[in-house]
Design a protein around this motif. Structure first.
Motif, mmCIF file in Angstrom:
data_model
loop_
_atom_site.group_PDB
_atom_site.id
_atom_site.type_symbol
_atom_site.label_atom_id
_atom_site.label_comp_id
_atom_site.label_asym_id
_atom_site.label_seq_id
_atom_site.Cartn_x
_atom_site.Cartn_y
_atom_site.Cartn_z
ATOM 1 N N ILE A 128 65.496 24.057 48.431
ATOM 2 C CA ILE A 128 66.477 23.593 48.597
ATOM 3 C C ILE A 128 66.781 22.229 47.246
ATOM 4 N N ILE A 129 66.014 21.472 47.294
ATOM 5 C CA ILE A 129 65.993 19.986 46.245
ATOM 6 C C ILE A 129 65.423 20.710 45.074
ATOM 7 N N ALA A 130 64.565 21.120 44.691
ATOM 8 C CA ALA A 130 64.215 22.206 43.451
ATOM 9 C C ALA A 130 65.339 22.617 42.557
ATOM 10 N N LEU B 26 61.662 11.623 40.766
ATOM 11 C CA LEU B 26 60.461 11.173 41.428
ATOM 12 C C LEU B 26 60.701 10.441 42.880
ATOM 13 N N SER B 27 61.908 10.317 43.009
ATOM 14 C CA SER B 27 62.537 10.083 44.272
ATOM 15 C C SER B 27 63.013 10.963 44.975
ATOM 16 N N THR B 28 62.962 11.488 44.295
ATOM 17 C CA THR B 28 64.173 13.105 45.539
ATOM 18 C C THR B 28 63.112 13.234 47.383
ATOM 19 N N SER C 71 68.437 19.080 52.384
ATOM 20 C CA SER C 71 67.728 19.812 53.358
ATOM 21 C C SER C 71 66.652 18.298 54.419
ATOM 22 N N GLY C 72 67.314 17.490 53.921
ATOM 23 C CA GLY C 72 67.000 16.433 55.277
ATOM 24 C C GLY C 72 67.447 16.829 56.589
ATOM 25 N N GLY D 71 55.379 14.134 48.695
ATOM 26 C CA GLY D 71 54.779 15.269 47.812
ATOM 27 C C GLY D 71 55.586 16.030 47.470
ATOM 28 N N PHE D 72 57.357 15.910 47.668
ATOM 29 C CA PHE D 72 57.871 16.677 47.307
ATOM 30 C C PHE D 72 58.797 17.097 46.996
#
Length: 308
Positions: free
Chosen positions: A39-41, A55-57, A214-215, A232-233
């Motif tokens: 979902i983040i991608a 880089l903070s996702t 997503s969280g 690492g996500f």
């Protein structure tokens, strides 16, 4: 089609040696794992298409989970309200990234290199550095979002729906066109009157909101919060987008490809475990996938340049 064929081939190869791998339960398990960072991608596709990297996702994802859990446990906030607050917090944190980038005139990757640690630190502060228990699991927030209709976890249904929606946004709307235009030629887009700073802010807020979504699905699934979730996500999301066909240099991307890329990563990780290989090797494989995908993209671009 290429990444889809790779996904099918991987499932068949692992399933040939480990028949249990292709069971409904097994497919649902690795599908859920893919969906959490997938979902983040989907949002990362928009950022990479602009030529930006966030880089903070992973840290935003973790903070939304723990902040919402604290609201539910310590403040007795209704879980649905706390869940909505989690998504809003994700949007706000993404907005902070965007505002800092625009005000300081610094690339997103530099700002988020700092907020990666800052947001993770806030997560440790909010959670007290430990797990958060005592969530009201009987509430409909958990029974609905943590359910598995027809044996498929809710997070997969949401992942599929967001892939369709954002795929349309990316390909069929002016916003999606502008995002690609900025990545293709930032100078030309700026001279053409494209409000680059505003589009970047909107895109970072979109990505932050997807981290929050997503969280919340993760929180509903596990019914507990851990400050280490999402570590690492950010790399997994970037890898999924690149493997799926989004150019690291901007201007070109595919939302559906990012979704399939997430599944490929999850299948590889699950396959490694199925064959009794140490799970840590999946991190190595992820790095190799990034190198291969970027190398192939570079070769294709050079060939297209020569043909032009």
């Amino acid at each position: 089609m290429g990444i889809l064929l790779v996904l099918i081939a991987l499932i068949l190869i692992v399933g040939l040696y480990k028949p249990n791998f292709v069971s409904i339960q097994s497919l649902a398990n690795f599908g859920a794992r893919a969906a959490w960072f997938g979902i983040i991608a989907l949002g990362v596709v928009f950022l990479l298409s602009m030529g930006e990297i966030d880089l903070s996702t992973g840290s935003i994802y973790a903070f939304t989970i723990n902040a919402s859990a604290v609201l539910m446990v310590d403040w007795a906030v209704n879980p649905w309200v706390a869940g909505i607050a989690g998504v809003v917090i994700g949007v706000a944190l993404g907005g902070i990234n965007g505002i800092l980038c625009n005000v300081l005139k610094i690339p997103v990757i530099i700002i988020t290199l700092g907020t990666l640690s800052a947001y993770r630190g806030l997560t440790l502060v909010v959670s007290g550095g430990g797990f958060i228990y005592g969530l009201p699991r009987e509430d409909s927030f958990f029974t609905v979002l943590g359910a598995a209709p027809y044996g498929v976890p809710m997070v997969i249904w949401v992942f599929a729906a967001m892939t369709v929606i954002l795929g349309i946004v990316y390909r069929r709307t002016r916003y999606g066109f502008v995002v690609r235009a900025i990545g293709s030629n930032r100078r030309a887009a700026e001279m053409g009157g494209v409000p680059i700073a505003r589009i970047r802010l909107i895109t970072l807020m979109l990505t932050g909101g997807l981290c929050g979504l997503s969280g919340m699905l993760t929180l509903a699934f596990f019914s507990t919060a851990d400050p280490n979730l999402g570590t690492g996500f950010e790399l997994l999301a970037i890898t999924a987008a690149i493997v799926g066909g989004t150019a690291l240099t901007g201007g070109r991307g595919t939302v559906v490809g990012a979704a399939l890329g997430s599944l490929v990563i999850a299948v590889i990780g699950s396959g490694i475990v199925q064959f009794g290989i140490a799970a840590n090797w999946s991190v190595f494989v992820t790095g190799v996938m990034i190198i291969v995908a970027v190398s192939l993209d570079s070769l294709v671009r050079r060939r297209q340049g020569r043909e032009a």
